[in-house]
Design an enzyme around this catalytic site. Sequence first.
Site, PDB file in Angstrom:
ATOM      1  N   ASP A   1       6.411   0.237   4.131  1.00 41.39           N
ATOM      2  CA  ASP A   1       5.069  -0.229   4.444  1.00 41.39           C
ATOM      3  C   ASP A   1       4.920  -0.299   5.960  1.00 41.39           C
ATOM      4  OD1 ASP A   1       2.547  -0.962   3.720  1.00 41.39           O
ATOM      5  OD2 ASP A   1       3.006  -3.086   3.547  1.00 41.39           O
TER       6      ASP A   1
ATOM      7  N   HIS B   1      -6.081  -5.625  11.791  1.00 41.18           N
ATOM      8  CA  HIS B   1      -5.366  -6.517  10.868  1.00 41.18           C
ATOM      9  C   HIS B   1      -4.173  -7.162  11.567  1.00 41.18           C
ATOM     10  CE1 HIS B   1      -3.356  -8.004   7.238  1.00 41.18           C
ATOM     11  NE2 HIS B   1      -2.264  -7.374   7.623  1.00 41.18           N
TER      12      HIS B   1
ATOM     13  N   GLU C   1      -4.009  -6.785  -0.191  1.00 38.10           N
ATOM     14  CA  GLU C   1      -4.083  -6.062   1.073  1.00 38.10           C
ATOM     15  C   GLU C   1      -4.598  -4.662   0.781  1.00 38.10           C
ATOM     16  OE1 GLU C   1      -0.389  -6.262   3.320  1.00 38.10           O
ATOM     17  OE2 GLU C   1      -1.092  -8.133   4.242  1.00 38.10           O
TER      18      GLU C   1
ATOM     19  N   GLU D   1      -4.802  -1.094   1.435  1.00 37.35           N
ATOM     20  CA  GLU D   1      -4.033  -0.071   2.153  1.00 37.35           C
ATOM     21  C   GLU D   1      -4.265   1.284   1.497  1.00 37.35           C
ATOM     22  OE1 GLU D   1       0.034  -0.810   2.986  1.00 37.35           O
ATOM     23  OE2 GLU D   1      -0.176  -2.992   3.070  1.00 37.35           O
TER      24      GLU D   1
ATOM     25  N   ASP E   1      -1.235  -3.956  -1.616  1.00 34.31           N
ATOM     26  CA  ASP E   1       0.061  -4.571  -1.297  1.00 34.31           C
ATOM     27  C   ASP E   1      -0.088  -6.091  -1.432  1.00 34.31           C
ATOM     28  OD1 ASP E   1       2.724  -4.637  -0.301  1.00 34.31           O
ATOM     29  OD2 ASP E   1       1.953  -5.145   1.678  1.00 34.31           O
TER      30      ASP E   1
ATOM     31  N   LYS F   1       6.188 -10.193  -0.946  1.00 30.42           N
ATOM     32  CA  LYS F   1       5.600  -8.879  -1.224  1.00 30.42           C
ATOM     33  C   LYS F   1       6.235  -8.183  -2.423  1.00 30.42           C
ATOM     34  CE  LYS F   1       3.403  -8.280   2.968  1.00 30.42           C
ATOM     35  NZ  LYS F   1       2.046  -7.765   3.210  1.00 30.42           N
TER      36      LYS F   1
END
Lengths: 431, 431
Positions: A133, A140, A205, A207, A239, A259
């Site tokens: 990642d 951000h 998140e 992404e 994520d 995560k």
Amino acid sequence: MTIELDFTHDPNAKSWVESANRHPDFPVQNLPLGIFSTADGRRRGGVAIGDMVLDLPALAEVITEGGCEQVLAADAPNLNALVDMGADAMWALRTALFTLLTDESFREGVEPALIPADSVTMHLPFEVHDYTDFYTGIHHATNIGKLFRPDNPLLPNYKYVPIGYHGRSSSIRVSGVEVKRPSGQTKVPDADVPSFGPSKRLDYELEMAIWVGQGNDLGEPIPIGEAESHIAGISILNDWSARDLQAWEYQPLGPFLAKNFHSTVSPWVVTMDALAPYRVAQPPRPEGDPAPLPYLLDAEDQAHGALDVQMEVYISTAKMREAGDAPHRLSSGPMTAMYWTMAQLVAHHSVGGCNLQAGDLLGTGTLTSGEEGGEGSLIELSKGGKQPIELPNGETRTFLEDGDEVIMTAFAEKDGFARIGLGECRAVIVG
Amino acid sequence: MTIELDFTHDPNAKSWVESANRHPDFPVQNLPLGIFSTADGRRRGGVAIGDMVLDLPALAEVITEGGCEQVLAADAPNLNALVDMGADAMWALRTALFTLLTDESFREGVEPALIPADSVTMHLPFEVHDYTDFYTGIHHATNIGKLFRPDNPLLPNYKYVPIGYHGRSSSIRVSGVEVKRPSGQTKVPDADVPSFGPSKRLDYELEMAIWVGQGNDLGEPIPIGEAESHIAGISILNDWSARDLQAWEYQPLGPFLAKNFHSTVSPWVVTMDALAPYRVAQPPRPEGDPAPLPYLLDAEDQAHGALDVQMEVYISTAKMREAGDAPHRLSSGPMTAMYWTMAQLVAHHSVGGCNLQAGDLLGTGTLTSGEEGGEGSLIELSKGGKQPIELPNGETRTFLEDGDEVIMTAFAEKDGFARIGLGECRAVIVG
């Protein structure tokens, strides 16, 4: 049957699959790849075309040249072997499919391989060996930095190093799989000791997922000029992040349990060839920012290495679904929020010799646009949980509650070209 | 042939494989598992016994009960399927092998399956889906912390959270594969901008590899009391580290290129059953340290969850090899330097729902003993590169130079029991 290759991929071409010609995501100019199964459970490669899925292995007797090995490689529970054939093979497959689906004379041979999309089950497109990642969303990074390190939001390495870390590949799931709220250690600032329990600050998140195509050998970096040919395509990535776990655990080695409980990807892989019309120049760096070091700098990449893809995040709470309310859009923004190009990520990742493998997932990091309404996570929208967001039905959110569904979409459009979409990346939180 | 199970695994038993009875690493009480190939290149499971390797699939007609499925599962290029059968199956296989190798009456049937160890090629024992590196060496964490954060060496979470991060699985290689010095960005403290080039501060890290056996489902944590039954065994791990890359890149998300260019593991997996005699109590935490949170606390684990395994690191420079000098021992120390037990690592890793899979690698983190001569890395031995180490031939080192070979070994011994060893984890640095 031999196919005459058509390398133009006419942006105005229509398919004899009529639903493709008015489809917001999957016209014949898109042709994204995915893994599906029908009632018998056999997973194999398919292509989205309008409201249908084209069963690739079922074309084995139709495509006898220019795509034939690719179709055989798609007879597998993941697309790893197919994309490992490389960029030229992907182009040849696309070309063959484009011809088959636009030339009426192939209709009789191909139609038996079309399956209604609403009758198939989609799976993860790849067996993901490694998931990395990145952290390319500079807005951000700045917003999060302010919350975690008010005095030092953007660290000095950010504008030199495409910051990234290794994520967890075992817990990646395809869109639609429920996400169980994780438990873990948290420590509120005024507590002496941490406590254990379900995360109270569960976040998404926004992404994009970049999928590695052909890999490299250990010790053999991929030069920036060749990096893009090692990318198979993109999907959408959520994520999921437990902010309270993250705040307590992440120093000094980065996020871990915050995560690794689940990551969600959309099932369709939109190829680099399909994205070609939507390529744009990498946005110029703000005045005063350093130029990328030479191993990350390529004129062609700077001129065409970014993608004009728009992303959106919606929420649908349990109450909203009960009431029949439409999902509520929380934010939207462009993929050009990436401070680094996809090619720069590949070049950087491999420059020390690390080997990438087909099906590896590279997350872009959360892409926040830098403008109001372009925040890619709830922690940004709610200013660290301090300003609840009001939803149209009067509910409020700082972080996600059980029953909430998060839905991400993305698309590209441009005058003179068909709009193509990435489909949806969605999942419901369960307690 | 049916095997009568012998559950005692007599510590004084001798094998009819005579080299086993005087072997420092591989007596019949060890029976570590690995993947090997011979001239035809076929990879399959084997067991080290003295100077020989026992070809497991070749026993398929010898073991017809109590280990028969295990032997079939070992007919694969990795041990994943075998260890995924779980702890009971591993015990049954060990018991069957112990009987076969100690009872002379089985000699005729088994001997054809023995291959001289010096004629086989060893491979990675597992297909590693995910690699997690923990940071359980509190003395190492303190030493490194002092170098990277002089004012704040051990962060407040360290004694509550088994700190870990996800590593790179694609670049894990078996002992003996050369390690190419990585290039990357570094920034010396007094420079304005970073520069790019080969790492000048290449280091080893002395760790142990913990291999996951049977996994867990996503969302289903492994309770601390069951955690150890999910561990297949241990090997030695060298987590090569480019300290100069690490210093510049690691904030805020942890090490990336500094570690992902290569990791080396020893080929033999010493099982938890073989290690049973060497289990000891987890060393008491220093006065004032907090007790583990309940999800990490288990009386049985505290009483027997640590391993009395000794580890050693040697260096052999190109000059030393040319002169025929023996490798020079740089340091040694016990595996009880772990602040957390192996079971605590498994319980913590899965507590948020993350699924572990057979063959996953958990690194212990660098194990530094806390005593002079027990430093698990060169950065500690050379005090951050400030105090060169003098080797017996007059050469000096602060970090590794091209041509240096690093050799790690580990073993367990105890009165009344055979000494068992883990073999070697070695690799040469090339430029």
